[in-house]
Design a protein around this motif. Structure first.
Motif, PDB file in Angstrom:
ATOM      1  N   ASP A 153      41.652  53.277  31.940  1.00 38.99           N
ATOM      2  CA  ASP A 153      40.267  53.782  31.273  1.00 38.99           C
ATOM      3  C   ASP A 153      40.530  55.366  31.084  1.00 38.99           C
ATOM      4  O   ASP A 153      41.638  55.897  31.376  1.00 38.99           O
ATOM      5  N   GLY A 154      39.503  55.597  30.596  1.00 39.40           N
ATOM      6  CA  GLY A 154      39.732  57.233  29.932  1.00 39.40           C
ATOM      7  C   GLY A 154      38.249  57.473  29.596  1.00 39.40           C
ATOM      8  O   GLY A 154      37.322  56.946  29.636  1.00 39.40           O
ATOM      9  N   PHE A 155      38.039  58.837  29.475  1.00 41.68           N
ATOM     10  CA  PHE A 155      36.890  59.322  29.010  1.00 41.68           C
ATOM     11  C   PHE A 155      36.891  60.031  27.615  1.00 41.68           C
ATOM     12  O   PHE A 155      37.451  61.247  27.402  1.00 41.68           O
ATOM     13  N   ASP A 156      36.809  59.170  26.479  1.00 45.32           N
ATOM     14  CA  ASP A 156      37.024  59.821  25.053  1.00 45.32           C
ATOM     15  C   ASP A 156      35.867  59.030  24.215  1.00 45.32           C
ATOM     16  O   ASP A 156      36.183  58.401  23.354  1.00 45.32           O
ATOM     17  N   TYR A 176      45.980  46.275  22.129  1.00 47.39           N
ATOM     18  CA  TYR A 176      47.561  46.086  21.608  1.00 47.39           C
ATOM     19  C   TYR A 176      48.213  47.236  22.131  1.00 47.39           C
ATOM     20  O   TYR A 176      49.492  47.130  22.627  1.00 47.39           O
ATOM     21  N   ASP A 177      47.790  48.489  22.201  1.00 50.95           N
ATOM     22  CA  ASP A 177      48.312  49.801  22.622  1.00 50.95           C
ATOM     23  C   ASP A 177      48.635  49.617  24.022  1.00 50.95           C
ATOM     24  O   ASP A 177      49.534  50.076  24.624  1.00 50.95           O
ATOM     25  N   LEU A 178      47.555  49.682  25.177  1.00 54.16           N
ATOM     26  CA  LEU A 178      47.612  49.481  26.395  1.00 54.16           C
ATOM     27  C   LEU A 178      47.336  48.565  27.025  1.00 54.16           C
ATOM     28  O   LEU A 178      47.904  48.047  28.133  1.00 54.16           O
ATOM     29  N   ASP A 214      37.840  43.752  28.198  1.00 54.55           N
ATOM     30  CA  ASP A 214      37.547  43.261  29.603  1.00 54.55           C
ATOM     31  C   ASP A 214      38.068  41.650  29.639  1.00 54.55           C
ATOM     32  O   ASP A 214      37.410  40.705  29.072  1.00 54.55           O
ATOM     33  N   VAL A 215      39.380  41.344  29.931  1.00 54.94           N
ATOM     34  CA  VAL A 215      40.067  40.024  29.589  1.00 54.94           C
ATOM     35  C   VAL A 215      40.322  39.668  31.126  1.00 54.94           C
ATOM     36  O   VAL A 215      40.788  40.127  31.939  1.00 54.94           O
ATOM     37  N   SER A 216      39.883  38.278  31.289  1.00 57.39           N
ATOM     38  CA  SER A 216      40.357  37.718  32.655  1.00 57.39           C
ATOM     39  C   SER A 216      41.417  36.638  32.463  1.00 57.39           C
ATOM     40  O   SER A 216      41.211  35.555  31.254  1.00 57.39           O
ATOM     41  N   LEU A 217      42.320  36.502  33.060  1.00 56.38           N
ATOM     42  CA  LEU A 217      43.388  35.505  33.224  1.00 56.38           C
ATOM     43  C   LEU A 217      43.093  34.646  34.433  1.00 56.38           C
ATOM     44  O   LEU A 217      42.933  34.949  35.631  1.00 56.38           O
ATOM     45  N   LEU A 218      42.607  33.106  34.009  1.00 53.88           N
ATOM     46  CA  LEU A 218      42.459  32.478  35.116  1.00 53.88           C
ATOM     47  C   LEU A 218      43.581  31.386  35.410  1.00 53.88           C
ATOM     48  O   LEU A 218      44.172  30.920  34.424  1.00 53.88           O
ATOM     49  N   TYR A 219      43.695  31.193  36.676  1.00 49.97           N
ATOM     50  CA  TYR A 219      44.923  30.317  37.394  1.00 49.97           C
ATOM     51  C   TYR A 219      44.171  29.030  38.155  1.00 49.97           C
ATOM     52  O   TYR A 219      43.552  29.492  38.888  1.00 49.97           O
ATOM     53  N   ASP A 220      44.465  27.793  37.731  1.00 51.03           N
ATOM     54  CA  ASP A 220      44.057  26.894  38.424  1.00 51.03           C
ATOM     55  C   ASP A 220      44.562  27.001  39.848  1.00 51.03           C
ATOM     56  O   ASP A 220      45.803  27.076  39.791  1.00 51.03           O
ATOM     57  N   ASN A 221      43.722  26.807  40.839  1.00 52.71           N
ATOM     58  CA  ASN A 221      44.168  26.967  42.251  1.00 52.71           C
ATOM     59  C   ASN A 221      44.931  28.297  42.410  1.00 52.71           C
ATOM     60  O   ASN A 221      45.676  28.398  43.136  1.00 52.71           O
ATOM     61  N   GLY A 222      44.535  29.310  41.800  1.00 54.73           N
ATOM     62  CA  GLY A 222      45.207  30.521  41.838  1.00 54.73           C
ATOM     63  C   GLY A 222      44.291  31.698  41.736  1.00 54.73           C
ATOM     64  O   GLY A 222      43.082  31.397  41.528  1.00 54.73           O
ATOM     65  N   ILE A 225      42.723  37.028  37.352  1.00 57.11           N
ATOM     66  CA  ILE A 225      43.122  38.602  36.966  1.00 57.11           C
ATOM     67  C   ILE A 225      42.403  39.000  35.879  1.00 57.11           C
ATOM     68  O   ILE A 225      42.299  38.626  34.939  1.00 57.11           O
ATOM     69  N   ARG A 226      41.911  40.242  36.082  1.00 50.66           N
ATOM     70  CA  ARG A 226      40.922  41.113  35.433  1.00 50.66           C
ATOM     71  C   ARG A 226      41.637  42.266  34.765  1.00 50.66           C
ATOM     72  O   ARG A 226      42.178  43.093  35.419  1.00 50.66           O
ATOM     73  N   LEU A 227      41.901  42.215  33.388  1.00 52.60           N
ATOM     74  CA  LEU A 227      42.364  43.335  32.711  1.00 52.60           C
ATOM     75  C   LEU A 227      41.417  44.476  32.006  1.00 52.60           C
ATOM     76  O   LEU A 227      40.630  43.532  31.148  1.00 52.60           O
ATOM     77  N   LYS A 228      41.138  45.531  32.227  1.00 49.87           N
ATOM     78  CA  LYS A 228      40.163  46.152  31.553  1.00 49.87           C
ATOM     79  C   LYS A 228      40.444  47.608  31.085  1.00 49.87           C
ATOM     80  O   LYS A 228      41.405  48.267  31.799  1.00 49.87           O
ATOM     81  N   SER A 229      39.546  48.068  30.207  1.00 52.38           N
ATOM     82  CA  SER A 229      39.964  49.405  29.542  1.00 52.38           C
ATOM     83  C   SER A 229      38.593  49.758  28.861  1.00 52.38           C
ATOM     84  O   SER A 229      37.936  49.050  28.097  1.00 52.38           O
ATOM     85  N   SER A 230      38.054  51.165  29.098  1.00 53.55           N
ATOM     86  CA  SER A 230      37.047  51.713  28.406  1.00 53.55           C
ATOM     87  C   SER A 230      37.226  53.166  28.017  1.00 53.55           C
ATOM     88  O   SER A 230      37.978  53.766  28.878  1.00 53.55           O
ATOM     89  N   LYS A 231      36.643  53.843  27.358  1.00 51.71           N
ATOM     90  CA  LYS A 231      36.906  54.999  26.604  1.00 51.71           C
ATOM     91  C   LYS A 231      35.481  55.953  27.259  1.00 51.71           C
ATOM     92  O   LYS A 231      35.371  56.877  26.885  1.00 51.71           O
ATOM     93  N   PHE A 232      34.563  55.254  28.251  1.00 53.42           N
ATOM     94  CA  PHE A 232      33.405  55.765  28.846  1.00 53.42           C
ATOM     95  C   PHE A 232      33.629  55.957  30.112  1.00 53.42           C
ATOM     96  O   PHE A 232      32.453  55.755  30.900  1.00 53.42           O
ATOM     97  N   VAL A 233      34.638  56.183  30.819  1.00 56.99           N
ATOM     98  CA  VAL A 233      34.947  56.131  32.220  1.00 56.99           C
ATOM     99  C   VAL A 233      35.082  57.543  32.503  1.00 56.99           C
ATOM    100  O   VAL A 233      36.545  58.035  32.625  1.00 56.99           O
ATOM    101  N   ARG A 234      33.980  58.380  33.200  1.00 59.62           N
ATOM    102  CA  ARG A 234      34.314  59.725  33.392  1.00 59.62           C
ATOM    103  C   ARG A 234      34.775  59.850  34.813  1.00 59.62           C
ATOM    104  O   ARG A 234      35.345  60.772  35.130  1.00 59.62           O
ATOM    105  N   GLU A 235      34.057  58.859  35.818  1.00 63.52           N
ATOM    106  CA  GLU A 235      34.547  58.955  37.314  1.00 63.52           C
ATOM    107  C   GLU A 235      35.679  57.810  37.489  1.00 63.52           C
ATOM    108  O   GLU A 235      35.229  56.534  37.183  1.00 63.52           O
TER     109      GLU A 235
END
Length: 360
Positions: A153-156, A176-178, A214-222, A225-235
């Protein structure tokens, strides 16, 4: 093979000057000899022994160059990598590999046909925080893994950049970048998911490329995994959180190597390279052998030099390649699926063609 691996670098922008040249020149047995710059001689100012070229064809024609490193914008990766392979060179290419998995797989087939090494610079596998988390999982300190969150994340909030990464061409945008780094890390730890659910957006006014995912990788019986990035995260949120049946591992902050490289540090000349201060060590709260354990886990020192050392040793036939092109192509294929999932508003199954096997 005792001779050094002689390297030619294409591009001396941010990636070439910050991430590649200082690391290559810190690895014993590698020698940076040529740099292709469109104008100026910035590389020669820092590395007086290199020869600056204006035309990439001169680099391809130079029989003394063993390895070509492509650090151009990702929109041009396919052509540069293809031409270097056709010229009989081993190739390292900056991430993301290519804008499409189809292009990546074509390059993999060409590298095999030419008998040349091809790898993608997924340097974030060599971040100290990732290496530490990988070891926590290997040791089973959290029990069965149920869920993970990886964030960048970042604040931009105001769109000001004119960088090519923010443009409208294929292969641009924050996913693609991060996101490709987070995707590669997730695949390294957990393998190919059974399904994927993506939410990829443009949030900032006047932005052309996606700047949120905000992307989730889902594993059957596993795990999920959540992958996330936002430009609006100040904290800031934690960079990594891993939830297991026995406990949780939480890690804030980011590996210090990038900041050190931007500041002009040379890995081979810096004491305690890649070491994090204690206040940034990850926290663990778990049960081990019937005992409740709560404390911090010292972060392993990261080392981008290990990436290039492995490439060098693989070229010399001394080690298996750690970052295989098939793995990098798989990350691109999953990015494409996540974008499709986001567009269609549904979870998609992950079906990998046999020809695209991560094992090559």
């Amino acid at each position: 093979m005792s001779d050094p691996v002689r390297v030619g670098l294409i591009g001396y922008g941010f990636a070439g000057s910050v991430f590649h040249a200082p690391v290559i020149t810190s690895v014993p047995g590698m020698e940076l000899t040529k740099v292709v710059e469109r104008s100026g001689n910035r590389s020669q100012a820092r590395y007086p022994g290199v020869e600056v070229l204006r035309d990439v064809r001169e680099l391809y024609a130079d029989d003394s160059v063993d390895l070509v490193v492509v650090t151009t914008p990702s929109t041009d990766h396919f052509d540069f990598v293809k031409d270097a392979l056709l010229a009989g060179k081993h190739v390292v290419v900056e991430k993301p590999f290519t804008p499409t998995a189809e292009e990546a797989e074509e390059l993999i087939a060409l590298a095999k046909d030419k008998g040349k090494v091809l790898s993608v610079f997924h340097n974030r596998r060599f971040d100290g925080d990732f290496l530490t988390m990988q070891e926590v999982l290997r040791l089973g300190l959290l029990g069965q893994i149920m869920e993970c969150e990886f964030r960048w994340d970042g604040f931009d909030p105001v769109m000001r950049s004119t960088n090519w990464r923010e443009g409208h061409l294929p292969g641009t945008g924050v996913f693609y970048d991060l996101g490709v780094h987070l995707m590669d890390q997730a695949l390294t730890l957990f393998g190919i998911p059974d399904s994927i659910c993506g939410d990829v957006r443009i949030q900032r006014e006047n932005a052309e490329a996606h700047d949120y995912f905000d992307v989730s990788l889902l594993y059957d019986n596993g795990p999920k995994i959540r992958l996330k990035s936002s430009k609006f995260v100040r904290e800031p949120f934690p960079r990594y959180v891993v939830y297991g049946s026995d406990g949780t591992y939480t890690k804030y902050g980011i590996d210090p190597q990038e900041a050190a490289l931007i500041a002009g540090a040379q890995p081979s000349k810096t004491r305690s390279w890649g070491k994090e201060p204690r206040e940034l060590w990850g926290k663990i709260n778990t049960s081990i052998g019937g005992l409740h354990v709560e404390g911090v886990v010292e972060t392993t020192a990261g080392s981008y030099m290990d990436y290039y050392r492995n490439v060098m040793e693989h070229i010399k036939g001394q080690a298996e390649l750690e970052v295989k092109p098939e793995q990098a192509a798989l990350a691109i294929r999953l990015i494409e699926l996540a974008l499709q999932s986001s567009k269609e508003g549904r979870t998609l199954p992950v079906q990998i063609p046999a020809a695209a096997s991560v094992n090559g």
